[in-house]
Write a protein that holds these residues in place. Structure first.
Motif, PDB file in Angstrom:
ATOM      1  N   ILE A   1       0.855  -1.183   0.000  1.00 35.16           N
ATOM      2  CA  ILE A   1       0.000   0.000   0.000  1.00 35.16           C
ATOM      3  C   ILE A   1       0.893   1.235   0.000  1.00 35.16           C
ATOM      4  O   ILE A   1       2.033   1.192   0.458  1.00 35.16           O
ATOM      5  CB  ILE A   1      -0.980   0.036   1.191  1.00 35.16           C
ATOM      6  CG1 ILE A   1      -0.246   0.057   2.537  1.00 35.16           C
ATOM      7  CG2 ILE A   1      -1.935  -1.139   1.136  1.00 35.16           C
ATOM      8  CD1 ILE A   1      -1.174   0.304   3.719  1.00 35.16           C
ATOM      9  N   GLY A   2       0.385   2.334  -0.557  1.00 37.59           N
ATOM     10  CA  GLY A   2       1.198   3.540  -0.660  1.00 37.59           C
ATOM     11  C   GLY A   2       0.350   4.796  -0.724  1.00 37.59           C
ATOM     12  O   GLY A   2      -0.854   4.774  -0.465  1.00 37.59           O
ATOM     13  N   GLY A   3       0.997   5.885  -1.106  1.00 38.31           N
ATOM     14  CA  GLY A   3       0.374   7.200  -1.069  1.00 38.31           C
ATOM     15  C   GLY A   3       0.802   7.921   0.181  1.00 38.31           C
ATOM     16  O   GLY A   3       0.856   7.331   1.267  1.00 38.31           O
ATOM     17  N   CYS A   4       1.095   9.208   0.046  1.00 42.60           N
ATOM     18  CA  CYS A   4       1.673   9.973   1.154  1.00 42.60           C
ATOM     19  C   CYS A   4       0.877   9.839   2.445  1.00 42.60           C
ATOM     20  O   CYS A   4       1.417   9.475   3.489  1.00 42.60           O
ATOM     21  CB  CYS A   4       1.784  11.442   0.732  1.00 42.60           C
ATOM     22  SG  CYS A   4       2.468  12.531   1.995  1.00 42.60           S
ATOM     23  N   ALA A   5      -0.411  10.141   2.393  1.00 45.00           N
ATOM     24  CA  ALA A   5      -1.222  10.107   3.614  1.00 45.00           C
ATOM     25  C   ALA A   5      -1.295   8.698   4.198  1.00 45.00           C
ATOM     26  O   ALA A   5      -1.223   8.507   5.425  1.00 45.00           O
ATOM     27  CB  ALA A   5      -2.625  10.636   3.319  1.00 45.00           C
ATOM     28  N   THR A   6      -1.414   7.705   3.326  1.00 41.03           N
ATOM     29  CA  THR A   6      -1.498   6.318   3.788  1.00 41.03           C
ATOM     30  C   THR A   6      -0.191   5.882   4.440  1.00 41.03           C
ATOM     31  O   THR A   6      -0.198   5.247   5.506  1.00 41.03           O
ATOM     32  CB  THR A   6      -1.851   5.403   2.606  1.00 41.03           C
ATOM     33  OG1 THR A   6      -3.135   5.775   2.109  1.00 41.03           O
ATOM     34  CG2 THR A   6      -1.864   3.944   3.026  1.00 41.03           C
ATOM     35  N   ASN A   7       0.930   6.221   3.810  1.00 39.47           N
ATOM     36  CA  ASN A   7       2.225   5.865   4.389  1.00 39.47           C
ATOM     37  C   ASN A   7       2.406   6.482   5.773  1.00 39.47           C
ATOM     38  O   ASN A   7       2.925   5.843   6.695  1.00 39.47           O
ATOM     39  CB  ASN A   7       3.355   6.329   3.476  1.00 39.47           C
ATOM     40  CG  ASN A   7       3.445   5.522   2.200  1.00 39.47           C
ATOM     41  OD1 ASN A   7       2.981   4.398   2.129  1.00 39.47           O
ATOM     42  ND2 ASN A   7       4.043   6.104   1.167  1.00 39.47           N
TER      43      ASN A   7
ATOM     44  N   ASP B   1       2.029  18.413   4.872  1.00 41.43           N
ATOM     45  CA  ASP B   1       3.116  17.804   4.108  1.00 41.43           C
ATOM     46  C   ASP B   1       2.964  18.357   2.692  1.00 41.43           C
ATOM     47  O   ASP B   1       1.994  18.037   2.000  1.00 41.43           O
ATOM     48  CB  ASP B   1       2.993  16.288   4.110  1.00 41.43           C
ATOM     49  CG  ASP B   1       4.214  15.617   3.488  1.00 41.43           C
ATOM     50  OD1 ASP B   1       4.694  16.095   2.440  1.00 41.43           O
ATOM     51  OD2 ASP B   1       4.691  14.607   4.040  1.00 41.43           O
ATOM     52  N   ILE B   2       3.897  19.194   2.256  1.00 44.21           N
ATOM     53  CA  ILE B   2       3.745  19.881   0.967  1.00 44.21           C
ATOM     54  C   ILE B   2       3.558  18.885  -0.171  1.00 44.21           C
ATOM     55  O   ILE B   2       2.800  19.140  -1.114  1.00 44.21           O
ATOM     56  CB  ILE B   2       4.952  20.806   0.708  1.00 44.21           C
ATOM     57  CG1 ILE B   2       5.058  21.856   1.835  1.00 44.21           C
ATOM     58  CG2 ILE B   2       4.807  21.503  -0.633  1.00 44.21           C
ATOM     59  CD1 ILE B   2       6.313  22.709   1.775  1.00 44.21           C
ATOM     60  N   ASP B   3       4.247  17.751  -0.131  1.00 44.03           N
ATOM     61  CA  ASP B   3       3.979  16.621  -1.029  1.00 44.03           C
ATOM     62  C   ASP B   3       3.782  17.097  -2.474  1.00 44.03           C
ATOM     63  O   ASP B   3       2.750  16.842  -3.090  1.00 44.03           O
ATOM     64  CB  ASP B   3       2.737  15.873  -0.531  1.00 44.03           C
ATOM     65  CG  ASP B   3       2.422  14.622  -1.353  1.00 44.03           C
ATOM     66  OD1 ASP B   3       3.365  13.962  -1.796  1.00 44.03           O
ATOM     67  OD2 ASP B   3       1.213  14.342  -1.548  1.00 44.03           O
ATOM     68  N   TYR B   4       4.775  17.789  -3.002  1.00 36.03           N
ATOM     69  CA  TYR B   4       4.648  18.362  -4.346  1.00 36.03           C
ATOM     70  C   TYR B   4       5.016  17.335  -5.402  1.00 36.03           C
ATOM     71  O   TYR B   4       6.150  16.873  -5.473  1.00 36.03           O
ATOM     72  CB  TYR B   4       5.541  19.599  -4.466  1.00 36.03           C
ATOM     73  CG  TYR B   4       5.508  20.257  -5.829  1.00 36.03           C
ATOM     74  CD1 TYR B   4       4.304  20.511  -6.476  1.00 36.03           C
ATOM     75  CD2 TYR B   4       6.694  20.620  -6.466  1.00 36.03           C
ATOM     76  CE1 TYR B   4       4.270  21.122  -7.724  1.00 36.03           C
ATOM     77  CE2 TYR B   4       6.678  21.247  -7.710  1.00 36.03           C
ATOM     78  CZ  TYR B   4       5.459  21.484  -8.331  1.00 36.03           C
ATOM     79  OH  TYR B   4       5.429  22.091  -9.567  1.00 36.03           O
ATOM     80  N   ARG B   5       4.052  16.979  -6.202  1.00 39.98           N
ATOM     81  CA  ARG B   5       4.235  16.060  -7.324  1.00 39.98           C
ATOM     82  C   ARG B   5       3.807  16.794  -8.591  1.00 39.98           C
ATOM     83  O   ARG B   5       2.598  16.919  -8.854  1.00 39.98           O
ATOM     84  CB  ARG B   5       3.378  14.808  -7.149  1.00 39.98           C
ATOM     85  CG  ARG B   5       3.677  14.017  -5.893  1.00 39.98           C
ATOM     86  CD  ARG B   5       4.830  13.082  -6.100  1.00 39.98           C
ATOM     87  NE  ARG B   5       5.063  12.220  -4.953  1.00 39.98           N
ATOM     88  CZ  ARG B   5       5.908  11.202  -4.959  1.00 39.98           C
ATOM     89  NH1 ARG B   5       6.608  10.948  -6.042  1.00 39.98           N
ATOM     90  NH2 ARG B   5       6.077  10.468  -3.876  1.00 39.98           N
ATOM     91  N   PRO B   6       4.730  17.294  -9.387  1.00 38.94           N
ATOM     92  CA  PRO B   6       4.340  18.046 -10.594  1.00 38.94           C
ATOM     93  C   PRO B   6       3.361  17.287 -11.481  1.00 38.94           C
ATOM     94  O   PRO B   6       2.460  17.890 -12.068  1.00 38.94           O
ATOM     95  CB  PRO B   6       5.682  18.275 -11.294  1.00 38.94           C
ATOM     96  CG  PRO B   6       6.675  18.335 -10.185  1.00 38.94           C
ATOM     97  CD  PRO B   6       6.198  17.323  -9.185  1.00 38.94           C
ATOM     98  N   VAL B   7       3.495  15.959 -11.575  1.00 39.24           N
ATOM     99  CA  VAL B   7       2.590  15.204 -12.436  1.00 39.24           C
ATOM    100  C   VAL B   7       1.153  15.298 -11.939  1.00 39.24           C
ATOM    101  O   VAL B   7       0.206  15.273 -12.741  1.00 39.24           O
ATOM    102  CB  VAL B   7       3.063  13.727 -12.526  1.00 39.24           C
ATOM    103  CG1 VAL B   7       2.902  13.002 -11.199  1.00 39.24           C
ATOM    104  CG2 VAL B   7       2.326  12.983 -13.629  1.00 39.24           C
TER     105      VAL B   7
ATOM    106  N   GLU C   1      13.041  21.208  -2.402  1.00 45.26           N
ATOM    107  CA  GLU C   1      12.280  21.504  -3.622  1.00 45.26           C
ATOM    108  C   GLU C   1      10.833  21.858  -3.289  1.00 45.26           C
ATOM    109  O   GLU C   1      10.237  22.747  -3.916  1.00 45.26           O
ATOM    110  CB  GLU C   1      12.318  20.296  -4.567  1.00 45.26           C
ATOM    111  CG  GLU C   1      13.682  19.976  -5.146  1.00 45.26           C
ATOM    112  CD  GLU C   1      14.535  19.118  -4.240  1.00 45.26           C
ATOM    113  OE1 GLU C   1      15.656  18.756  -4.646  1.00 45.26           O
ATOM    114  OE2 GLU C   1      14.068  18.790  -3.107  1.00 45.26           O
ATOM    115  N   GLU C   2      10.256  21.173  -2.318  1.00 45.25           N
ATOM    116  CA  GLU C   2       8.873  21.468  -1.938  1.00 45.25           C
ATOM    117  C   GLU C   2       8.776  22.832  -1.258  1.00 45.25           C
ATOM    118  O   GLU C   2       7.805  23.572  -1.462  1.00 45.25           O
ATOM    119  CB  GLU C   2       8.345  20.357  -1.029  1.00 45.25           C
ATOM    120  CG  GLU C   2       8.113  19.049  -1.793  1.00 45.25           C
ATOM    121  CD  GLU C   2       7.838  17.859  -0.900  1.00 45.25           C
ATOM    122  OE1 GLU C   2       7.246  16.879  -1.383  1.00 45.25           O
ATOM    123  OE2 GLU C   2       8.205  17.896   0.292  1.00 45.25           O
TER     124      GLU C   2
END
Length: 634
Positions: A37-43, A168-174, A213-214
């Motif tokens: 399982i993954g994803g920022c909030a889940t992790n 959590d800024i969690d910046y993902r350009p995509v 970077e974030e």
């Protein structure tokens, strides 16, 4: 705040991560994947739970197998899933990831109209938010209007309730539509529009965490200290800048002239294997300290240590340490710069992050193969009859159990595959054999390449291996057995299967039974730490005390001992139960022939029909369960 039910609620991404298992090549050439399982909030929800916080997750998953995988894994990890919504119209998000080299980690996001991007403001409960000390919102969930409304609603409820807000800024350009799908690993593209957008919601935060970077995207400058200053102009939040191997810097109030003049805590020196998920590991560790009002230095130490452990392993959430593991690492360090080569730390990780707790196992064992083959003689029946009878055992066992969470089975796949498949519904403890029946020295039924065999098994199936072992075995026999056992253990580690070792004496008598303790000692000395032991029941408390002391000395994380039946009559089993129940290391039993052998003999001779056989097995198993319960409560 101290009396709130939850420490942290995370809101945002939840996906299935498919991690390439081949390292050092293109994602195009990857042949197999590990599923996590993954994803920022889940992790972060998983990580904070492992580190001893009470955590919850607000997200959505699809109404399909992968959605259930996410939901069940979160439950196993101790995360509150009361606000994980099953979305009937959308699929769970999917990410495919690879490890190309130490700097390149390609990944592809399959997130078009996915479930976790459908979170709505109506999914957010003000009472639920008020039950937590803090909420964690993530930048990706401000990239589209629907999830942004949900995140802003959560922030409003948090302010109203006095719940702290962590970003959590969690910046993902995509995720913001700035890159092509194949450029998912790109972590920074300048965008004035996105900077302005982020700056509209950082004002209400109490803690802001991001990589350099974030911080650049949030502050609108590629000069890190200038970006930090800009954030400070907009928010009174403590700002944490993650700097990878250099550690992290905290700015709780005024911003100094230079970046290094903040509260800088250096990172741990480890070899980078996989940076994916390291930031989530850092956040989990940092929050462990922050929620408990630890000093900034301690929060950074927890964050750096957790991130260092994650960056050295395969996967995101499964790599995050437990609290026991993190404390050990921070106190003792590691002699290995490649942490994944530290066997002691790896064992702590494996043992303290198990998915399910089995405080008791009351199993019916029908993994026998040669014994059933013997029953065929003179009956005119074929091997198909063995499969048929094993299905009757499985059905009878199911009929016998009530609310017992201790229900378990030992069953083979040679004759019992149909029953095994039916039992594999996540409702019971399952172990299956690998040994070639009667082999001495030990051989494996499927051949020497045991790792390839275990890769075909579900992870939840426990590897059971019966080995005839005595400290007095001839040297050539012992060398062969030890080699096979070590290969088996390494295969279990590689495939993430638990190991149950059934150690029985070469010849069964009181004298040789006493040698079991010596056999266990020698196996531990080989560097093998089975999760479970299955042994002939010791006849007195002194022997049980010795067994318990041996296990505590070598592996305090061992799940425990299960006693076998050896086809003895019920009165003798009752006597064995009475002795073993006084020992906390004994977790239950795995009994087979005492339950079904007499029934099998009659059935194979056509003296009883299927219904009668099934009922008799059910009655015998139920009697054994009731006897165990009565003795336990006496």
């Amino acid at each position: 705040m101290n009396n709130r039910q939850l420490d942290v609620i995370c809101i945002g991404r939840s996906s299935v991560d498919l991690y390439g298992e081949q390292i050092g090549g293109r994602l195009e050439d990857t042949q197999s994947f590990a599923k996590y399982i993954g994803g920022c909030a889940t992790n972060i929800a998983v990580g904070t739970s492992r580190l001893g916080l009470s955590s919850a997750l607000i997200t959505r998953v699809g109404d399909e197998q992968m959605g259930r995988f996410i939901y069940e894994t979160l439950q196993d990890e101790g995360v509150d899933v009361s606000h994980v919504v099953t979305d009937p119209a959308r699929l769970s998000a999917l990410v495919i990831l690879g490890i190309r080299d130490r700097q390149t980690f390609p990944h592809i996001f399959y997130r078009e109209n996915c479930a976790d991007m459908a979170i709505e403001a109506e999914d957010i409960s003000p009472e639920f938010v008020a039950s937590a000390k803090c909420i964690v919102v993530t930048g990706t969930h401000f990239s589209q209007s629907g999830v942004e409304a949900a995140s802003r609603t959560a922030m409003k409820y948090a302010k109203d309730a006095g719940t702290k807000i962590v970003l959590d800024i969690d910046y993902r350009p995509v995720a913001w539509g700035l890159t092509a799908h194949g450029d998912g690993e790109n972590r920074f593209i300048e965008s004035t529009a996105i900077t302005r957008h982020i700056q509209t919601f950082i004002t209400d935060c109490d803690l802001i965490v991001g990589t350099e970077e974030e911080v650049h995207i949030a502050g609108g400058s590629t000069d890190t200290i200038q970006a930090v200053r800009r954030i400070r102009e907009l928010s009174d939040a403590a700002i944490v800048v993650k700097r990878g191997p250099m550690g992290c810097v905290v700015f709780p109030d005024k911003i100094p002239e230079h970046l290094d003049d903040g509260i800088w805590v250096k990172g741990n020196e480890v070899e980078v294997f996989n940076t994916l998920g390291a930031g989530d590991g850092f956040m989990s560790g940092f929050l462990r300290g922050w929620v408990h009002d630890e000093s900034w230095e301690t929060c950074c130490e927890y964050g750096n240590g957790s991130g260092a452990i994650v960056v050295s392993r395969h996967g995101c959430s499964p790599a995050i340490p437990s609290w026991i593991e993190l404390q050990d690492f921070l106190s003792n360090g590691s002699p290995h710069r490649k942490l994944r080569n530290d066997k002691r730390l790896a064992h702590i990780h494996r043992a303290t992050n198990r998915k399910k707790d089995w405080p008791e196992v009351c199993a019916i064992a029908f993994d026998h193969r040669s014994q059933f083959e013997d029953l065929l003689e003179g009956t005119g029946k074929t091997a198909a009859a063995i499969t048929e009878f094993k299905n009757l055992i499985a059905s009878g066992a199911r009929d016998a159990i009530g609310e017992e969470e201790s229900f378990g089975v030992l069953i083979d796949d040679k004759y019992g595959f149909d029953a095994l498949a039916k039992m594999s519904d996540n409702s019971c403890w399952i172990a299956r054999p690998v040994e070639l029946p009667g082999s001495y020295p030990l051989e494996f039924e499927g051949g020497d390449n045991i790792a390839s065999i275990l890769r075909d098994w579900p992870e939840s199936h426990i590897v059971k291996c019966l080995v005839r072992y005595s400290p007095n075995d001839p040297a050539d026999i012992k060398d062969s057995q030890n080699k096979s056992l070590k290969n088996l253990y390494q295969a279990c580690l590689a495939t993430n299967h638990e190991l149950l070792l059934e150690v029985i004496p070469t010849e069964d008598n009181e004298q040789t039974r006493a040698e079991t303790l010596g056999a266990m000692q020698e196996i531990y000395q080989l560097g093998i730490n089975p999760e479970w032991w299955k042994i002939c029941p010791p006849k007195n408390q002194r022997t049980w005390d010795n067994v318990e002391a041996l296990i505590e000395r070598h592996d305090k994380y061992c799940r425990g001992v299960i006693i076998l039946g050896l086809n003895v009559a019920l009165p003798e089993l009752v006597e064995d139960f009475s002795v073993c129940l006084a020992s906390p290391i004994c977790k239950g039993f795995a009994v087979g022939r005492s339950i079904f052998l007499e029934v099998a003999e009659k059935w194979f001779r056509n003296e009883i029909n299927d219904a009668q056989a099934q009922q008799l097995i059910s009655n015998n198993y139920r009697l054994l369960l009731d006897t165990w319960t009565e003795l336990k409560t006496a």
